[in-house]
Design a protein around this motif. Structure first.
Motif, mmCIF file in Angstrom:
data_model
loop_
_atom_site.group_PDB
_atom_site.id
_atom_site.type_symbol
_atom_site.label_atom_id
_atom_site.label_comp_id
_atom_site.label_asym_id
_atom_site.label_seq_id
_atom_site.Cartn_x
_atom_site.Cartn_y
_atom_site.Cartn_z
ATOM 1 N N THR A 1 4.732 -7.651 -6.986
ATOM 2 C CA THR A 1 4.419 -6.968 -5.744
ATOM 3 C C THR A 1 3.272 -6.000 -5.989
ATOM 4 O O THR A 1 2.768 -5.901 -7.116
ATOM 5 C CB THR A 1 5.655 -6.234 -5.166
ATOM 6 N N GLY A 2 2.835 -5.307 -4.954
ATOM 7 C CA GLY A 2 1.728 -4.369 -5.087
ATOM 8 C C GLY A 2 1.885 -3.231 -4.111
ATOM 9 O O GLY A 2 2.358 -3.429 -2.985
ATOM 10 N N MET A 3 1.499 -2.028 -4.522
ATOM 11 C CA MET A 3 1.601 -0.857 -3.647
ATOM 12 C C MET A 3 0.878 0.333 -4.268
ATOM 13 O O MET A 3 0.460 0.296 -5.428
ATOM 14 C CB MET A 3 3.060 -0.505 -3.367
ATOM 15 N N TYR A 4 0.774 1.396 -3.498
ATOM 16 C CA TYR A 4 0.171 2.645 -3.951
ATOM 17 C C TYR A 4 1.130 3.342 -4.915
ATOM 18 O O TYR A 4 2.350 3.232 -4.784
ATOM 19 C CB TYR A 4 -0.108 3.527 -2.743
ATOM 20 N N GLU A 5 0.584 4.062 -5.886
ATOM 21 C CA GLU A 5 1.414 4.655 -6.933
ATOM 22 C C GLU A 5 2.426 5.665 -6.418
ATOM 23 O O GLU A 5 3.447 5.910 -7.077
ATOM 24 C CB GLU A 5 0.528 5.312 -7.991
ATOM 25 N N GLU A 6 2.184 6.276 -5.250
ATOM 26 C CA GLU A 6 3.125 7.260 -4.710
ATOM 27 C C GLU A 6 4.122 6.646 -3.734
ATOM 28 O O GLU A 6 4.944 7.351 -3.150
ATOM 29 C CB GLU A 6 2.367 8.410 -4.043
ATOM 30 N N PHE B 1 0.847 -1.195 0.000
ATOM 31 C CA PHE B 1 0.000 0.000 0.000
ATOM 32 C C PHE B 1 0.889 1.254 0.000
ATOM 33 O O PHE B 1 1.744 1.372 -0.851
ATOM 34 C CB PHE B 1 -0.992 -0.057 1.162
ATOM 35 N N ASN B 2 0.726 2.169 0.979
ATOM 36 C CA ASN B 2 1.545 3.390 0.948
ATOM 37 C C ASN B 2 2.605 3.412 2.039
ATOM 38 O O ASN B 2 3.109 4.478 2.400
ATOM 39 C CB ASN B 2 0.663 4.641 1.054
ATOM 40 N N ALA B 3 2.958 2.257 2.578
ATOM 41 C CA ALA B 3 4.023 2.178 3.584
ATOM 42 C C ALA B 3 5.367 2.249 2.860
ATOM 43 O O ALA B 3 5.747 1.303 2.161
ATOM 44 C CB ALA B 3 3.898 0.881 4.377
ATOM 45 N N THR C 1 -2.400 -0.364 -5.999
ATOM 46 C CA THR C 1 -3.353 -0.551 -4.903
ATOM 47 C C THR C 1 -3.800 0.799 -4.357
ATOM 48 O O THR C 1 -3.296 1.843 -4.761
ATOM 49 C CB THR C 1 -2.740 -1.367 -3.746
ATOM 50 N N SER C 2 -4.706 0.764 -3.401
ATOM 51 C CA SER C 2 -5.105 1.981 -2.701
ATOM 52 C C SER C 2 -3.978 2.359 -1.738
ATOM 53 O O SER C 2 -2.990 1.652 -1.614
ATOM 54 C CB SER C 2 -6.401 1.748 -1.928
#
Length: 347
Positions: free
Chosen positions: A115-120, A89-91, A135-136
């Motif tokens: 893997t997966g994570m927030y765009e920022e 996510f955004n970690a 992801t959100s």
């Protein structure tokens, strides 16, 4: 046939603890742990997580070489069909670890990774080298993230052709492929224009890169006469966090007077930040917001004076758009107060 997967997660998702346990060294566990259950459920028996690697975010950041070596050794011994990290996510540190260990497994062991994570998330900088599902910005989006990651992972394990990012849900990685579209371009263009004019959703077929260019400001001519302000995304606030600034994804910033304050003390100040171990910042808040050093420079005449107000927010998980909005607002206040230069500290 059931495909075999090794999964990487951090200390939080392994239920070891939060930031206070971010120093946890890598460990190898049998089977499924935490978010791996959602992945395995989505596979419906076609794949299974045989091992889960757990590593604290701070440990990976501070011991990256050693952590990578240990994790690669474990993965090599297992030789799975797939290696999955996260989602983060955004970690920020978690995302960095997920992307970098996935890249190492992919390059050194030749095993497909995802893997997966927030765009920022800072880890998203590796989107051109590692497949990253978008992801959100919080774990509240796990219900959508896990099925999307599971579906793409299964395609990779089966050796199926991966479609474009807009169809598969991964972040654009700079790879372009020619194909024949069913409908000719003129019709698609007109439809997009009509949707745009009518306020309906549409997506460009050729997104242009966005570059954030900041013109450098002129140099301060005479620091001995300059008013210097301190600002921080490290979350330093008066004791008790009077403005209730969130520890992650901050929705506000704080404005605090340091008139007559020679140094920040642990009985009067603390950090609201939830993205790093707060022990050392709480013990001596000047480590994040160096009021003590600026006061010394003020007394020595090396700067004119320290501005009597500082501005603070939490950068952990806070969007770029929100951060820009906060800075634009208090930059105007600093300008009106006659401040000549700003020192912005982070963590």
């Amino acid at each position: 046939m059931s495909y075999r997967v090794v999964h990487y997660i951090n200390q939080f998702f392994a239920n070891i603890g939060g930031e206070e346990m971010a120093h946890a060294a890598p460990e190898l566990r049998e089977g499924v742990v935490g978010p791996g259950m959602a992945l395995q459920q989505a596979w419906n028996g076609e794949a299974e997580i045989v091992k889960t690697v757990v590593c604290g975010d701070s440990y990976f950041a501070e011991n990256e070489k050693a952590a990578k070596a240990q994790i690669l050794e474990w993965v090599k011994a297992e030789m799975p069909d797939m290696f999955i990290a996260g989602p983060a996510f955004n970690a920020g540190r978690y995302g960095y670890a997920c992307a970098n260990i996935a890249l190492a497994v992919q390059e050194e062991l030749g095993i497909p990774t995802l893997t997966g994570m927030y765009e920022e998330n800072p880890g998203a900088d590796l989107r051109n080298k590692v497949l990253i599902v978008s992801t959100s910005n919080s774990a509240a989006g796990m219900r959508k993230a896990a099925p999307a990651m599971a579906a793409l992972a299964l395609k990779l394990m089966k050796g199926e052709e991966i479609g474009p990012s807009v169809a598969e849900g991964y972040m654009p990685n700079g790879v372009r492929k020619n194909f024949f579209e069913k409908e000719r371009g003129s019709k698609r263009a007109v439809r997009m224009l009509l949707n745009k004019l009518n306020g309906k959703p549409f997506a460009t077929e050729f997104p242009m890169p966005s570059f954030d260019r900041v013109e450098p400001c002129h140099a301060v001519e005479d620091m001995s006469r300059a008013t210097i302000a301190l600002c921080t995304s490290g979350g330093i606030v008066p004791k008790g966090n009077p403005d209730h600034i969130e520890s992650s994804s901050a929705s506000r910033y704080g404005e605090y007077s340091i008139s007559g304050v020679d140094r920040l003390t642990e009985d009067a100040y603390e950090t609201a930040h939830g993205g790093y171990d707060p022990i050392y910042a709480n013990k001596d808040p000047n480590r994040v917001l160096p009021v003590d050093v600026l006061r010394e420079l003020e007394r020595e005449g090396k700067i004119g004076k320290l501005h009597e107000v500082f501005y603070s927010t939490v950068g952990n998980g806070t969007s770029v758009a929100a951060s820009k909005a906060y800075a634009a607002e208090y930059a105007e206040k600093l300008k009106n107060a006659g401040v000549d230069a700003v020192i912005m500290t982070s963590t």
